[in-house]
Write an enzyme that holds these catalytic residues in place. Structure first.
Site: not given
Ligand code: DGY
Length: 323
Positions: A156-159, A180, A240, A242, A271, A289, A291
């Protein structure tokens, strides 16, 4: 005073490359081919700053250099699991990243994937482009309703929070969080979210599970066969974060045997190589990839690297230092 020597490992947005060339003695990668480990080693011997990104494996081997010239790795991107932070610490190098500026766009892609897999958008487009659409019928490509369902957010960080905002305020979804550390009540309240203590607790509660945690060894195969088996049989998994966070073999089995409803991935283990078995799964949506791939985010990421470099070479602690 001589300008610091800076190596940019990939093509960046033109406006950012122009400013980099003005402020620094910058070498640009005009052919946009990723560097190999030996080239990274050579760069570390030559440049004051190296500006890697997710495609550059700054591994223990690449960092096996005596007395590197490089003092800062100013990463273009928020994730930095491609950098061996232990070896970096041995050299006393500073590492920075580019948070915040890509959070909304990355959450937009996560929501895109969620909607695509729930509403079978890729299957529909494949059918139409192949000339196989025979017309509207009540039983055609029937998907799953998104509004009002429960989404589990892992990390639950910024994204993760931007994803929760879209899910709760856009689609009236119930939000369950696994993180965490404890998330302040006031933050959870903004998204009508509830935090659970373990990932095992979260998995069976959700219609959608969306991953927003860091990659790297700590979270490698966090989603494995056992955890996939905890999901509802019609639930969807979205990644989205890793690629290494999911055991792709376990996911392939879950998709083949339909022990989950489907999955949607923007990132892959190893990837750009894609595990061929994933290609055969119809209930899987895949993007390359994307995002942070908007004009706005990619420029802002570049300018954030410039800020970090200016801070560093002018004697200030870079705002996005991660070590
Ligand atoms: C990020 O900013 O981590 C994107 O996935 C590109 O690396």
């Amino acid at each position: 005073m001589a300008k610091p020597k800076v190596l940019v490992t990939r093509r960046w947005p033109a406006a950012v490359e122009a400013q980099l060339s003005e402020k620094f003695d910058a070498v640009l990668n005009t052919n946009d081919v990723p560097l190999g480990e030996t080239e990274i080693q050579d760069a570390l011997k030559t440049y004051d700053a190296v500006l890697p990104t997710v495609t550059d494996k700054v591994s223990a081997r690449a960092l096996d250099v005596t007395k590197p010239q490089t003092k800062i790795l100013a990463n273009y991107g928020v994730g930095f699991s491609h950098i061996d932070m232990g070896r970096v610490a041995d050299h006393g190098m500073t590492v920075t990243n580019t948070p915040d500026v890509l959070s909304e766009c990355t959450a937009d892609i996560a929501m895109t994937l969620l909607l695509m897999v729930a509403r079978r958008a890729s299957e529909g487009e494949r059918e139409l482009r192949a000339g196989n659409w025979s017309g509207w019928r009540p039983t055609h490509l029937v998907g799953t309703k998104v509004s009002g369902k429960t989404i589990g957010i892992v990390g639950f960080g910024r994204i993760g929070q931007e994803m929760a905002r879209r899910a709760h305020h856009g689609f009236g979804m119930n939000v369950v969080v696994y993180n965490r550390s404890r998330v302040p009540e006031g933050v959870l309240a903004q998204y009508g979210a509830t935090q659970v203590d373990t990932l095992d607790e979260l998995m069976p509660l959700c219609d959608f599970v969306s991953l927003h945690c860091p990659g790297g060894t700590a979270n490698r195969h966090l989603i494995n066969t056992r955890r996939l088996n905890l999901m509802k049989p019609d639930a969807f998994l979205i990644n989205t974060a890793r690629g290494e966070v999911i055991d792709e073999l376990a996911l392939t089995r879950a998709l083949w045997f339909e022990t989950i409803g489907g999955a949607a991935l923007d990132v892959f283990d190893g990837e750009p190589n894609i595990n061929p078995e994933l290609l055969d799964c119809d209930n899987l949506v895949m993007l390359p990839h994307l995002g942070s791939a908007t004009r706005e985010a990619r420029e802002a990421m570049g300018f954030r690297v410039l800020d970090n470099l200016s801070d560093f070479f002018e004697g200030r602690t870079p705002r996005d230092r991660v070590n």
